[in-house]
Enzyme design. Structure first.
Site, PDB file in Angstrom:
ATOM      1  CB  CYS A 290      -1.034  -0.437   1.106  1.00 12.83           C
ATOM      2  SG  CYS A 290      -1.705   1.412   1.428  1.00 12.83           S
TER       3      CYS A 290
ATOM      4  CE  LYS B  11      -2.972  -7.034  -3.341  1.00  8.84           C
ATOM      5  NZ  LYS B  11      -2.259  -5.269  -4.022  1.00  8.84           N
TER       6      LYS B  11
END
Length: 344
Positions: free
Chosen positions: A106, A150
């Site tokens: 992110c 991720k």
């Protein structure tokens, strides 16, 4: 005893729903499940620091709320403190999730300030400690859930030759790679050509980690082709879910028409029935949001969905403008009903 690694039971290729804050929430996942369930659901990402705090946790648990019909479902967390990642992972195990995923991609500045998200790519040793802490937390009394990550292909540049091996050394169940750098955000096309080298690295290391690609897949057919072309084990779809809860199911021909039609084209007339169906599903989504999340989240969150549901057909702009003024599900229902009564 809970299955150690549910991922091994899935048939490849695997197609999963991306975690997106204020998008893939409890209510929308129920709509998606009804109209086209992915192989695996992801929750919105949640702060491990918050989950580790007894007071903050109570406010965040709504983001980890799910229904039994969503299994398999993975909880995604983020944070830069191993001790809190351990606590949060243990909570995910306790709550019955099938897996826990750590966000290391992110680009949000507030997340990076916590040494979390994409900032993990700048501190490999901390990233490794985070993964190990998650594994400890995700196992208890002989039971456990798999840990996955991720991430992106690098921070300012392509760093897969160092970053990917460092992660794979930690024996992850799954590694999802958004095929852009943090610097690139989503401003350039995803580098799917890099995926072949990522797979080579995995195979050279002789590890069993599944590799999922992420970035720019516009629909399930496109994702299937990308997986076939570049050799990964599956794909994660994100932005394609906006206004399209059918994404992982059978694609309605009317929906294809809506996406490809030019203004005033005959395709728009062919899509009349689906326009009606799409707006009714949007109304259903709105009601679920109000019922399930209304006391926790601002109704304005739904308005980003209206922009996606309502486009590509005559009168869409005017309808969107009215929907942006709505304050509750009843008002949305009335606006849609009025529009459908006048739909030619």
């Amino acid at each position: 005893m809970r299955m150690k690694n549910f991922w091994k039971e899935l048939k490849k290729p695997i197609f999963v729903l991306a975690p997106m804050a204020d998008v893939t929430d409890y209510a929308y996942r129920q709509v998606i499940r009804k109209y086209g369930k992915p192989d695996v659901f992801w929750t919105e990402f949640v702060s491990a620091d918050g989950l580790a705090h007894p007071v903050a946790r109570e406010k965040l648990l709504i983001d980890l709320k799910y229904s039994q019909n969503e299994h398999p479902i993975v909880a995604q967390i983020f944070g830069g403190k191993p001790e809190n990642i351990k606590v949060a992972s243990a909570l995910c195990l306790e709550l019955g999730f099938d897996g826990v995923d750590i966000n290391m991609g992110c680009p949000d500045k507030s997340v990076e300030k916590q040494c979390a998200g994409a900032a993990m790519m700048r501190d490999v040793e901390l990233a490794k400690k985070i993964i190990r802490a998650a594994k400890v937390g995700a196992e208890s009394a002989g039971q456990g859930i798999p840990v996955s990550v991720k991430t992106r292909i690098g921070y300012n540049k392509n760093e897969i030759e160092t970053w990917i091996p460092a992660l794979l050394e930690e024996d992850l169940a799954v590694l999802t790679v958004h095929l852009r750098t943090r610097k690139e955000m989503s401003n350039v096309p995803a580098h799917w050509d890099v995926m072949k080298r990522i797979i080579e690295i995995r195979d050279e290391m002789k590890v069993e980690t599944l590799i999922l690609g992420n970035g720019d897949a516009v629909d399930l057919k496109d994702a299937q082709q990308k997986v076939k072309d570049f050799g990964c084990d599956g794909a994660m779809l994100g932005r394609a879910i906006f206004g399209n809860p059918w994404l992982f199911g059978k694609i309605h021909t009317g929906f294809l028409s809506l996406r490809t039609a030019e203004p005033n084209s005959s395709l728009q007339k062919i899509s009349k029935d689906f326009i009606e169906n799409k707006l009714k599903v949007m109304t259903e989504h709105t009601k679920l949001f109000e019922e399930m999340l209304g006391q926790y989240k601002n109704f304005a969150i739904m308005k980003k969905h209206y922009k996606a549901y309502v486009n590509g057909f005559e009168g869409a702009k005017e309808l969107r403008m009215k929907l942006m003024e709505a304050e509750n599900a009843d008002q949305v229902g009335n606006i849609v009903n009025d529009f459908l009564l006048n739909l030619g």
